[in-house]
Motif scaffolding. Sequence first.
Motif, short mmCIF file in Angstrom:
data_model
loop_
_atom_site.label_atom_id
_atom_site.label_comp_id
_atom_site.label_asym_id
_atom_site.label_seq_id
_atom_site.Cartn_x
_atom_site.Cartn_y
_atom_site.Cartn_z
N ALA A 56 -31.31 -38.09 2.57
CA ALA A 56 -31.58 -36.84 1.86
C ALA A 56 -30.80 -36.79 0.55
O ALA A 56 -29.75 -37.42 0.41
N ILE A 57 -31.35 -36.04 -0.39
CA ILE A 57 -30.63 -35.73 -1.62
C ILE A 57 -29.75 -34.53 -1.34
O ILE A 57 -30.22 -33.52 -0.80
N VAL A 58 -28.48 -34.63 -1.68
CA VAL A 58 -27.53 -33.54 -1.45
C VAL A 58 -27.01 -33.05 -2.80
O VAL A 58 -26.58 -33.86 -3.63
N ALA A 59 -27.05 -31.74 -3.01
CA ALA A 59 -26.60 -31.17 -4.28
C ALA A 59 -25.60 -30.06 -4.02
O ALA A 59 -25.86 -29.15 -3.22
N ASP A 60 -24.44 -30.14 -4.66
CA ASP A 60 -23.43 -29.09 -4.60
C ASP A 60 -23.68 -28.14 -5.76
O ASP A 60 -23.47 -28.49 -6.92
N ARG A 108 -29.56 -29.47 0.76
CA ARG A 108 -30.03 -30.77 1.23
C ARG A 108 -31.55 -30.81 1.15
O ARG A 108 -32.23 -29.90 1.60
N LEU A 109 -32.07 -31.91 0.58
CA LEU A 109 -33.51 -32.12 0.49
C LEU A 109 -33.84 -33.44 1.18
O LEU A 109 -33.83 -34.50 0.54
N PRO A 110 -34.15 -33.41 2.49
CA PRO A 110 -34.49 -34.65 3.20
C PRO A 110 -35.75 -35.28 2.62
O PRO A 110 -36.66 -34.59 2.17
N MET A 111 -35.79 -36.61 2.62
CA MET A 111 -36.96 -37.32 2.12
C MET A 111 -38.20 -37.00 2.94
O MET A 111 -39.33 -37.09 2.45
N ALA A 112 -37.99 -36.60 4.21
CA ALA A 112 -39.12 -36.26 5.07
C ALA A 112 -39.69 -34.88 4.75
O ALA A 112 -40.75 -34.51 5.27
N GLY A 113 -38.99 -34.09 3.93
CA GLY A 113 -39.47 -32.77 3.57
C GLY A 113 -38.53 -31.67 4.03
O GLY A 113 -37.69 -31.85 4.91
N VAL A 118 -36.07 -28.00 2.88
CA VAL A 118 -34.90 -27.67 2.07
C VAL A 118 -33.91 -26.91 2.94
O VAL A 118 -34.29 -25.97 3.67
N TYR A 119 -32.64 -27.30 2.89
CA TYR A 119 -31.58 -26.62 3.64
C TYR A 119 -30.49 -26.20 2.66
O TYR A 119 -30.00 -27.00 1.87
N VAL A 120 -30.10 -24.93 2.74
CA VAL A 120 -29.08 -24.40 1.85
C VAL A 120 -28.00 -23.71 2.69
O VAL A 120 -28.31 -22.87 3.54
N LYS A 121 -26.73 -24.06 2.43
CA LYS A 121 -25.63 -23.45 3.17
C LYS A 121 -24.45 -23.24 2.24
O LYS A 121 -24.06 -24.14 1.48
N GLY A 122 -23.86 -22.03 2.27
CA GLY A 122 -22.73 -21.72 1.41
C GLY A 122 -22.44 -20.24 1.38
O GLY A 122 -22.70 -19.53 2.36
N GLN A 123 -21.93 -19.74 0.24
CA GLN A 123 -21.65 -18.32 0.11
C GLN A 123 -21.88 -17.89 -1.34
O GLN A 123 -21.83 -18.70 -2.26
N MET A 124 -22.13 -16.60 -1.51
CA MET A 124 -22.36 -16.05 -2.83
C MET A 124 -21.85 -14.63 -2.90
O MET A 124 -21.74 -13.93 -1.88
N GLU A 125 -21.50 -14.20 -4.11
CA GLU A 125 -21.05 -12.83 -4.34
C GLU A 125 -21.56 -12.39 -5.70
O GLU A 125 -21.51 -13.14 -6.68
N MET A 126 -22.10 -11.17 -5.76
CA MET A 126 -22.67 -10.66 -7.00
C MET A 126 -21.92 -9.43 -7.48
O MET A 126 -21.21 -8.77 -6.71
N THR A 127 -22.05 -9.13 -8.75
CA THR A 127 -21.39 -7.96 -9.31
C THR A 127 -22.06 -6.68 -8.82
O THR A 127 -23.23 -6.70 -8.39
N ASP A 128 -21.34 -5.57 -8.91
CA ASP A 128 -21.90 -4.29 -8.48
C ASP A 128 -23.13 -3.92 -9.29
O ASP A 128 -24.14 -3.46 -8.74
N ASP A 129 -23.06 -4.11 -10.62
CA ASP A 129 -24.19 -3.74 -11.48
C ASP A 129 -25.43 -4.55 -11.13
O ASP A 129 -26.54 -4.01 -11.07
N ARG A 140 -20.76 -9.63 -0.91
CA ARG A 140 -20.58 -11.04 -0.53
C ARG A 140 -21.47 -11.38 0.67
O ARG A 140 -21.58 -10.61 1.62
N TYR A 141 -22.11 -12.59 0.58
CA TYR A 141 -23.03 -13.01 1.63
C TYR A 141 -22.82 -14.49 1.95
O TYR A 141 -22.46 -15.28 1.07
N ASN A 142 -23.06 -14.82 3.22
CA ASN A 142 -23.12 -16.22 3.63
C ASN A 142 -24.57 -16.69 3.53
O ASN A 142 -25.51 -15.94 3.86
N ILE A 143 -24.74 -17.93 3.09
CA ILE A 143 -26.08 -18.50 2.94
C ILE A 143 -26.28 -19.56 4.00
O ILE A 143 -25.49 -20.50 4.13
N ASP A 144 -27.36 -19.43 4.76
CA ASP A 144 -27.75 -20.44 5.75
C ASP A 144 -29.26 -20.37 5.88
O ASP A 144 -29.80 -19.68 6.75
N LEU A 145 -29.96 -21.09 5.00
CA LEU A 145 -31.41 -20.99 4.91
C LEU A 145 -32.08 -22.34 5.14
O LEU A 145 -31.51 -23.39 4.85
N GLN A 146 -33.29 -22.28 5.65
CA GLN A 146 -34.10 -23.47 5.85
C GLN A 146 -35.54 -23.15 5.47
O GLN A 146 -36.10 -22.13 5.91
#
Length: 259
Positions: free
Chosen positions: A193-197, A212-217, A219-230, A252-258
Amino acid sequence: MWNNLSNFIPPVRWVLALVLLTLIFAVARTPATWAAHFMTQGNTLGLSGVRGTVWEGQARMASVEVDNQHYSLGALRWDLSPLSLLTLTPCADVNASLESQSIDGRVCAGLGGKVRVSDTSIDAPANLIQAGLPFPVQGQLSANIQSLAMADGQMQNLEGNLSWTGARVQAEGTWVTLGSYAAEARFDPEQNAIVADVFDLEGPIDIEAETRLPMAGGVYVKGQMEMTDDFSDQIQAREWMPMVLDHQQGNRYNIDLQF
């Protein structure tokens, strides 16, 4: 007698040099259309308006097909490296340009369907990938490929980075400014798989995630994000974001998507 004859027999290295020079001269005079024929065999690259020689040529228009989508690359030029022919891995410096997109780098082809790309930069508008997205996007994409290797159509290695500057998306008819983001990419042979930070450069969203983008097809995304109030208020994130991501506290949110 034999000693005298030997003086008239050229050393083997000079014979080989003469043969090599003859081959180089022949290649230099080979029409670019021959090179275009070989370059477009077994792949989705298309060339038209080809002229010049195998050594140094150009095509008025180049295009490539990815996932049944045709992408125009614009005018293509190549300059073959003579010394690369000695190792049976011909390498060429290539350049393609079309309006606001450009490709500039080095491509080598070897035996067994091997292809190697190095020191290559790619710039293109974000809407170039519009066909694969469910919503309109804007901004500029820039990629730098330090090294990429493929064999028989399968990826073997990848090292590079990607940025999306001036990122904007359209939601319900309204354009939303996201800022600018970047990613360090690599190929993981164990996961095939192609892995991108992914991380933010500037804007209303702080993000750190591994994609992560597996060659078989897929998309997997895992991490965290935080946005401004506005920004959170602008997109009404508190109303719908917890249905998609794991809400921690505040914005603030945790990311765990497929996908």
